[in-house]
Motif scaffolding. Sequence first.
Motif, PDB file in Angstrom:
ATOM      1  N   PRO A 181       2.450   7.933 -11.639  1.00 34.50           N
ATOM      2  CA  PRO A 181       1.173   8.237 -10.934  1.00 34.50           C
ATOM      3  C   PRO A 181       0.036   7.442 -11.470  1.00 34.50           C
ATOM      4  CG  PRO A 181       2.323  10.366 -11.188  1.00 34.50           C
ATOM      5  CD  PRO A 181       3.057   9.334 -12.118  1.00 34.50           C
ATOM      6  N   VAL A 182       0.051   7.327 -12.848  1.00 34.12           N
ATOM      7  CA  VAL A 182      -1.001   6.625 -13.515  1.00 34.12           C
ATOM      8  C   VAL A 182      -1.217   5.268 -12.973  1.00 34.12           C
ATOM      9  CG1 VAL A 182      -2.135   5.673 -15.632  1.00 34.12           C
ATOM     10  CG2 VAL A 182      -0.828   8.114 -15.567  1.00 34.12           C
ATOM     11  N   MET A 183       0.089   4.475 -12.747  1.00 30.66           N
ATOM     12  CA  MET A 183      -0.004   3.149 -12.274  1.00 30.66           C
ATOM     13  C   MET A 183      -0.257   3.164 -10.695  1.00 30.66           C
ATOM     14  SD  MET A 183       0.595   1.709 -14.841  1.00 30.66           S
ATOM     15  CE  MET A 183       0.467   0.240 -14.486  1.00 30.66           C
ATOM     16  N   GLY A 184       0.171   4.339  -9.940  1.00 27.59           N
ATOM     17  CA  GLY A 184       0.057   4.405  -8.721  1.00 27.59           C
ATOM     18  C   GLY A 184      -1.585   4.272  -8.336  1.00 27.59           C
ATOM     19  N   GLY A 185      -2.345   5.060  -9.074  1.00 27.16           N
ATOM     20  CA  GLY A 185      -3.745   5.388  -9.036  1.00 27.16           C
ATOM     21  C   GLY A 185      -4.401   3.810  -9.014  1.00 27.16           C
ATOM     22  N   ILE A 186      -4.090   3.118  -9.821  1.00 26.08           N
ATOM     23  CA  ILE A 186      -4.625   1.886 -10.176  1.00 26.08           C
ATOM     24  C   ILE A 186      -4.076   0.905  -8.963  1.00 26.08           C
ATOM     25  CG2 ILE A 186      -4.709  -0.181 -11.664  1.00 26.08           C
ATOM     26  CD1 ILE A 186      -4.365   1.664 -13.815  1.00 26.08           C
ATOM     27  N   MET A 187      -2.812   1.055  -8.712  1.00 29.63           N
ATOM     28  CA  MET A 187      -2.285   0.138  -7.569  1.00 29.63           C
ATOM     29  C   MET A 187      -3.053   0.199  -6.345  1.00 29.63           C
ATOM     30  SD  MET A 187       1.742   0.697  -8.439  1.00 29.63           S
ATOM     31  CE  MET A 187       2.241   0.299  -6.875  1.00 29.63           C
ATOM     32  N   ILE A 188      -3.631   1.695  -6.096  1.00 28.16           N
ATOM     33  CA  ILE A 188      -4.243   1.722  -4.900  1.00 28.16           C
ATOM     34  C   ILE A 188      -5.344   0.778  -4.518  1.00 28.16           C
ATOM     35  CG2 ILE A 188      -5.829   3.390  -3.590  1.00 28.16           C
ATOM     36  CD1 ILE A 188      -3.735   5.517  -4.606  1.00 28.16           C
ATOM     37  N   LEU A 189      -6.187   0.716  -5.702  1.00 28.99           N
ATOM     38  CA  LEU A 189      -7.397  -0.257  -5.805  1.00 28.99           C
ATOM     39  C   LEU A 189      -6.918  -1.695  -5.645  1.00 28.99           C
ATOM     40  CD1 LEU A 189     -10.412  -0.581  -6.003  1.00 28.99           C
ATOM     41  CD2 LEU A 189     -10.121  -0.312  -8.376  1.00 28.99           C
ATOM     42  N   LEU A 190      -5.840  -2.023  -6.590  1.00 28.63           N
ATOM     43  CA  LEU A 190      -5.423  -3.363  -6.481  1.00 28.63           C
ATOM     44  C   LEU A 190      -4.879  -4.136  -5.499  1.00 28.63           C
ATOM     45  CD1 LEU A 190      -3.792  -3.608 -10.215  1.00 28.63           C
ATOM     46  CD2 LEU A 190      -5.807  -4.309  -9.240  1.00 28.63           C
ATOM     47  N   PHE A 191      -4.183  -3.356  -4.808  1.00 29.71           N
ATOM     48  CA  PHE A 191      -3.376  -3.572  -3.410  1.00 29.71           C
ATOM     49  C   PHE A 191      -4.525  -3.642  -2.185  1.00 29.71           C
ATOM     50  CE2 PHE A 191       0.694  -1.937  -5.097  1.00 29.71           C
ATOM     51  CZ  PHE A 191       0.856  -3.039  -6.036  1.00 29.71           C
ATOM     52  N   ALA A 210       0.733  -1.255   0.037  1.00 32.52           N
ATOM     53  CA  ALA A 210      -0.129   0.003   0.069  1.00 32.52           C
ATOM     54  C   ALA A 210       0.994   1.393   0.106  1.00 32.52           C
ATOM     55  CB  ALA A 210      -0.938  -0.032   1.373  1.00 32.52           C
ATOM     56  N   PRO A 211       2.036   1.401   0.968  1.00 34.27           N
ATOM     57  CA  PRO A 211       2.551   2.532   0.901  1.00 34.27           C
ATOM     58  C   PRO A 211       3.295   2.921  -0.448  1.00 34.27           C
ATOM     59  CG  PRO A 211       3.186   1.155   2.713  1.00 34.27           C
ATOM     60  CD  PRO A 211       2.169   0.643   1.925  1.00 34.27           C
ATOM     61  N   VAL A 212       3.720   2.006  -1.296  1.00 36.72           N
ATOM     62  CA  VAL A 212       4.381   2.138  -2.633  1.00 36.72           C
ATOM     63  C   VAL A 212       3.259   2.713  -3.661  1.00 36.72           C
ATOM     64  CG1 VAL A 212       5.436   0.967  -4.495  1.00 36.72           C
ATOM     65  CG2 VAL A 212       5.980   0.267  -2.152  1.00 36.72           C
ATOM     66  N   ALA A 213       2.044   2.117  -3.461  1.00 36.96           N
ATOM     67  CA  ALA A 213       1.136   2.786  -4.301  1.00 36.96           C
ATOM     68  C   ALA A 213       0.958   4.182  -4.120  1.00 36.96           C
ATOM     69  CB  ALA A 213      -0.126   1.682  -3.939  1.00 36.96           C
ATOM     70  N   VAL A 214       0.618   4.628  -2.646  1.00 29.36           N
ATOM     71  CA  VAL A 214       0.446   5.980  -2.366  1.00 29.36           C
ATOM     72  C   VAL A 214       1.487   6.658  -2.812  1.00 29.36           C
ATOM     73  CG1 VAL A 214      -0.179   7.442  -0.379  1.00 29.36           C
ATOM     74  CG2 VAL A 214      -1.229   5.139  -0.655  1.00 29.36           C
ATOM     75  N   ARG A 215       2.591   6.431  -2.525  1.00 29.72           N
ATOM     76  CA  ARG A 215       3.622   7.328  -3.007  1.00 29.72           C
ATOM     77  C   ARG A 215       3.530   7.416  -4.409  1.00 29.72           C
ATOM     78  NH1 ARG A 215       6.804   4.503   1.398  1.00 29.72           N
ATOM     79  NH2 ARG A 215       7.413   3.039  -0.079  1.00 29.72           N
ATOM     80  N   MET A 216       3.707   6.482  -5.198  1.00 29.86           N
ATOM     81  CA  MET A 216       3.560   6.629  -6.669  1.00 29.86           C
ATOM     82  C   MET A 216       2.211   7.629  -7.172  1.00 29.86           C
ATOM     83  SD  MET A 216       4.626   2.841  -8.110  1.00 29.86           S
ATOM     84  CE  MET A 216       4.279   3.391  -9.614  1.00 29.86           C
ATOM     85  N   ALA A 217       1.288   7.349  -6.467  1.00 30.66           N
ATOM     86  CA  ALA A 217       0.014   8.269  -6.644  1.00 30.66           C
ATOM     87  C   ALA A 217       0.401   9.623  -6.424  1.00 30.66           C
ATOM     88  CB  ALA A 217      -1.119   7.704  -5.999  1.00 30.66           C
TER      89      ALA A 217
END
Length: 418
Positions: free
Chosen positions: A337-347, A139-146
Amino acid sequence: MNTATAHDPCRYVLRLRDVLLGAQMLFVAFGALVLVPLLTGLDSNVAFFTAGLGTLVFQLVTRGRVPIFLASSFAFIAPIMYGVKTWGVPLTMGALIFSGLLYVALSTLIRFRGTGIILRLLPPIVTGPVIMVIGLVLAPVAVRMALGLSGDGAQQLMPRSTALTLSMSALLTTIAVSLLGRGLLRLVPILCGIGVGLLVAVGLGVGNWEAVHNTPWFAVPGFVLPQFSWEPMLFIIPVTVAPAIEHFGDIIAISSVTGKDFLREPGIKNTMLGDGLATMTACALGGPPNTTYSEVTGAVALTRAFNPAVMTWAAICAILLSFVAKVGAFLNCIPSPVMGGIMILLFGAIMVVGLNTLVRAGHDLLEPRNMVIVALIIIFGVGGMQFDFGSFTLAGIGLAAVTGVLLNLLLPRDNPRD
């Protein structure tokens, strides 16, 4: 030979239909397939090749009876990221090959002892929290990328407002398609999220696409040969617990969709073996570990494409696509950030899958034994606990998995039959 049969146009129409359905299955798997290499620094074109080759290996082992597609596993994202940073790609691939060997060992155990032995070693009270840890650790990786930060959060790669515009547009699109989409559209929310995120990025003038222009159309994927060392092997092996259990769920799901009992024929022992050999084959070439894809199972349910030959064509399409070098270059240019937004939901979804595993098992989590197991798995895994054994450190998802298995075996039960 009957020449009328040999030249029957219906046969060619059916084959063409299978080819198109296979390409469609790859389209459904595309978003999830490319996400792992994009996040871990592996080659996207190699991931295409190894997904196709791994699916063919699986089909060979299971005698072409299961209509399922294998590709990049989310469960290994965190350990691959750590492994590549710490030991480099070759040693990480060697460790993942050893992880695939654990699948083979599990399949052998099932072959001689039945599935009951695995369920006793890895009940929902263990696997549920371990799966939750996977989502929470990532989760922290996703938020940082977003937010437009680097993976470690040390650098601001683009203005936060711009990053949030990209990440939230991708996230909201993914949510909207998954909830409101109809037919095949509902099966490709990740792809839709990436597409809208890219359109917003182009509109804002974000992104550097020069690499796409400079890359040739066709090239051999950048395969990486593995190297072996005990430290990365011991680090990654425990993570295999979660995807091994996930494999059971995926085989049950495709059995339910097709109305055939694949747990019995070709048998979970053979599907697990096929998954393990597919992972070993993929990692031997520098690709991410393979796993059975539930997205594709959803597409099978929608299209009623129960013929396993469809997955053969999906695998062939993936292998052919791997030689289109511009595809990999394009994917690598997608703003993070595009990948980060999707990762938030996926993770988050991975975490919910683990939670649902516990809920469906019906355990009383306030019962002392259950509370201890779940609490220590989650806090050890997410809180940063680590144990050092010489040069080897056990932490994160691996520590969570080992902790769960050991506690389940060692803690006394109120009811010996539990």
